[in-house]
Design a protein around this motif. Structure first.
Motif, PDB file in Angstrom:
ATOM      1  N   GLN A  49       0.852  -1.186   0.000  1.00 55.84           N
ATOM      2  CA  GLN A  49       0.000   0.000   0.000  1.00 55.84           C
ATOM      3  C   GLN A  49       0.890   1.239   0.000  1.00 55.84           C
ATOM      4  N   LYS A  50       0.385   2.321  -0.630  1.00 55.93           N
ATOM      5  CA  LYS A  50       1.088   3.610  -0.551  1.00 55.93           C
ATOM      6  C   LYS A  50       0.501   4.375   0.622  1.00 55.93           C
ATOM      7  N   LYS A  51       1.330   4.727   1.591  1.00 58.40           N
ATOM      8  CA  LYS A  51       0.844   5.453   2.767  1.00 58.40           C
ATOM      9  C   LYS A  51       1.704   6.689   2.978  1.00 58.40           C
ATOM     10  N   THR A  52       1.047   7.808   3.321  1.00 61.99           N
ATOM     11  CA  THR A  52       1.771   9.038   3.634  1.00 61.99           C
ATOM     12  C   THR A  52       1.705   9.260   5.138  1.00 61.99           C
ATOM     13  N   TYR A  53       2.879   9.442   5.745  1.00 59.28           N
ATOM     14  CA  TYR A  53       2.974   9.683   7.184  1.00 59.28           C
ATOM     15  C   TYR A  53       3.630  11.028   7.429  1.00 59.28           C
ATOM     16  N   TYR A  54       3.211  11.712   8.490  1.00 62.40           N
ATOM     17  CA  TYR A  54       3.917  12.907   8.917  1.00 62.40           C
ATOM     18  C   TYR A  54       4.982  12.453   9.911  1.00 62.40           C
ATOM     19  N   VAL A  55       6.242  12.811   9.624  1.00 60.31           N
ATOM     20  CA  VAL A  55       7.360  12.390  10.466  1.00 60.31           C
ATOM     21  C   VAL A  55       7.885  13.600  11.241  1.00 60.31           C
ATOM     22  N   PRO A  56       7.559  13.688  12.550  1.00 60.08           N
ATOM     23  CA  PRO A  56       7.970  14.844  13.354  1.00 60.08           C
ATOM     24  C   PRO A  56       9.483  15.086  13.353  1.00 60.08           C
ATOM     25  N   SER A  57      10.282  14.014  13.394  1.00 60.74           N
ATOM     26  CA  SER A  57      11.740  14.174  13.452  1.00 60.74           C
ATOM     27  C   SER A  57      12.306  14.810  12.179  1.00 60.74           C
ATOM     28  N   LEU A  58      11.631  14.606  11.044  1.00 60.92           N
ATOM     29  CA  LEU A  58      12.071  15.219   9.782  1.00 60.92           C
ATOM     30  C   LEU A  58      11.310  16.520   9.520  1.00 60.92           C
ATOM     31  N   GLY A  59      10.190  16.695  10.225  1.00 68.41           N
ATOM     32  CA  GLY A  59       9.364  17.889  10.042  1.00 68.41           C
ATOM     33  C   GLY A  59       8.659  17.937   8.705  1.00 68.41           C
ATOM     34  N   ARG A  60       8.435  16.764   8.102  1.00 69.56           N
ATOM     35  CA  ARG A  60       7.737  16.723   6.814  1.00 69.56           C
ATOM     36  C   ARG A  60       6.981  15.409   6.655  1.00 69.56           C
ATOM     37  N   ARG A  61       6.196  15.363   5.567  1.00 69.27           N
ATOM     38  CA  ARG A  61       5.474  14.132   5.267  1.00 69.27           C
ATOM     39  C   ARG A  61       6.333  13.226   4.393  1.00 69.27           C
ATOM     40  N   VAL A  62       6.155  11.934   4.567  1.00 66.32           N
ATOM     41  CA  VAL A  62       6.918  10.945   3.806  1.00 66.32           C
ATOM     42  C   VAL A  62       5.935   9.918   3.244  1.00 66.32           C
ATOM     43  N   THR A  63       6.018   9.648   1.936  1.00 69.20           N
ATOM     44  CA  THR A  63       5.175   8.630   1.314  1.00 69.20           C
ATOM     45  C   THR A  63       5.966   7.339   1.222  1.00 69.20           C
ATOM     46  N   LEU A  64       5.417   6.276   1.776  1.00 63.79           N
ATOM     47  CA  LEU A  64       6.099   4.987   1.791  1.00 63.79           C
ATOM     48  C   LEU A  64       5.306   3.951   1.017  1.00 63.79           C
ATOM     49  N   ARG A  65       6.022   3.024   0.358  1.00 59.24           N
ATOM     50  CA  ARG A  65       5.410   1.837  -0.233  1.00 59.24           C
ATOM     51  C   ARG A  65       5.623   0.740   0.797  1.00 59.24           C
ATOM     52  N   VAL A  66       4.531   0.395   1.482  1.00 57.48           N
ATOM     53  CA  VAL A  66       4.679  -0.438   2.669  1.00 57.48           C
ATOM     54  C   VAL A  66       3.652  -1.568   2.662  1.00 57.48           C
ATOM     55  N   SER A  67       4.054  -2.750   3.124  1.00 58.40           N
ATOM     56  CA  SER A  67       3.134  -3.886   3.195  1.00 58.40           C
ATOM     57  C   SER A  67       2.190  -3.678   4.371  1.00 58.40           C
ATOM     58  N   THR A  68       1.077  -4.402   4.384  1.00 60.36           N
ATOM     59  CA  THR A  68       0.125  -4.285   5.487  1.00 60.36           C
ATOM     60  C   THR A  68       0.810  -4.688   6.790  1.00 60.36           C
ATOM     61  N   ASN A  69       1.737  -5.625   6.715  1.00 56.93           N
ATOM     62  CA  ASN A  69       2.527  -6.017   7.879  1.00 56.93           C
ATOM     63  C   ASN A  69       3.408  -4.847   8.333  1.00 56.93           C
ATOM     64  N   GLY A  70       3.977  -4.115   7.375  1.00 51.84           N
ATOM     65  CA  GLY A  70       4.801  -2.943   7.679  1.00 51.84           C
ATOM     66  C   GLY A  70       3.998  -1.837   8.346  1.00 51.84           C
ATOM     67  N   ILE A  71       2.717  -1.689   7.954  1.00 54.96           N
ATOM     68  CA  ILE A  71       1.834  -0.695   8.568  1.00 54.96           C
ATOM     69  C   ILE A  71       1.652  -1.025  10.049  1.00 54.96           C
ATOM     70  N   LYS A  72       1.497  -2.317  10.351  1.00 52.56           N
ATOM     71  CA  LYS A  72       1.345  -2.765  11.740  1.00 52.56           C
ATOM     72  C   LYS A  72       2.615  -2.479  12.544  1.00 52.56           C
ATOM     73  N   VAL A  73       3.776  -2.659  11.909  1.00 52.11           N
ATOM     74  CA  VAL A  73       5.060  -2.367  12.570  1.00 52.11           C
ATOM     75  C   VAL A  73       5.125  -0.882  12.928  1.00 52.11           C
ATOM     76  N   ILE A  74       4.721  -0.011  11.978  1.00 48.70           N
ATOM     77  CA  ILE A  74       4.730   1.437  12.210  1.00 48.70           C
ATOM     78  C   ILE A  74       3.749   1.803  13.334  1.00 48.70           C
ATOM     79  N   ASP A  75       2.556   1.189  13.322  1.00 46.06           N
ATOM     80  CA  ASP A  75       1.561   1.454  14.366  1.00 46.06           C
ATOM     81  C   ASP A  75       2.102   1.086  15.747  1.00 46.06           C
ATOM     82  N   LYS A  76       2.859   0.003  15.797  1.00 48.73           N
ATOM     83  CA  LYS A  76       3.354  -0.487  17.081  1.00 48.73           C
ATOM     84  C   LYS A  76       4.561   0.306  17.583  1.00 48.73           C
ATOM     85  N   ARG A  77       5.562   0.517  16.716  1.00 46.10           N
ATOM     86  CA  ARG A  77       6.827   1.121  17.135  1.00 46.10           C
ATOM     87  C   ARG A  77       6.885   2.630  16.960  1.00 46.10           C
TER      88      ARG A  77
END
Length: 80
Positions: free
Chosen positions: A36-64
């Protein structure tokens, strides 16, 4: 990696196997990860980042958290 079925977070890529017909003839097939293509706001970079990420990867981001995951990706030289 190009625009292949490849997750930027987990590194998941297609697995290969055989399609088996009723007569048991085997032909090659591939199992693509659910990318899936997902856009996240990354506070440490101060900008949005678009990632090509698996549904499993989305769960990793949600958790960590996106900051921790992005820091790890930058550490291994992934382009954002």
């Amino acid at each position: 990696m190009g625009m292949s079925a490849h997750c930027q977070v987990t590194g998941k890529s297609p697995a290969f196997g055989k399609r088996v017909s009723h007569s048991h003839r085997r032909t090659s097939r591939r199992f693509n990860p659910n990318i899936q293509k997902k856009t996240y706001y990354v506070p440490s970079l101060g900008r949005r980042v678009t990632l090509r990420v698996s549904t499993n990867g989305i769960k990793v981001i949600d958790k960590r958290g996106i900051d921790a995951v992005v820091a790890e990706m930058l550490a291994r030289g992934e382009k954002l």
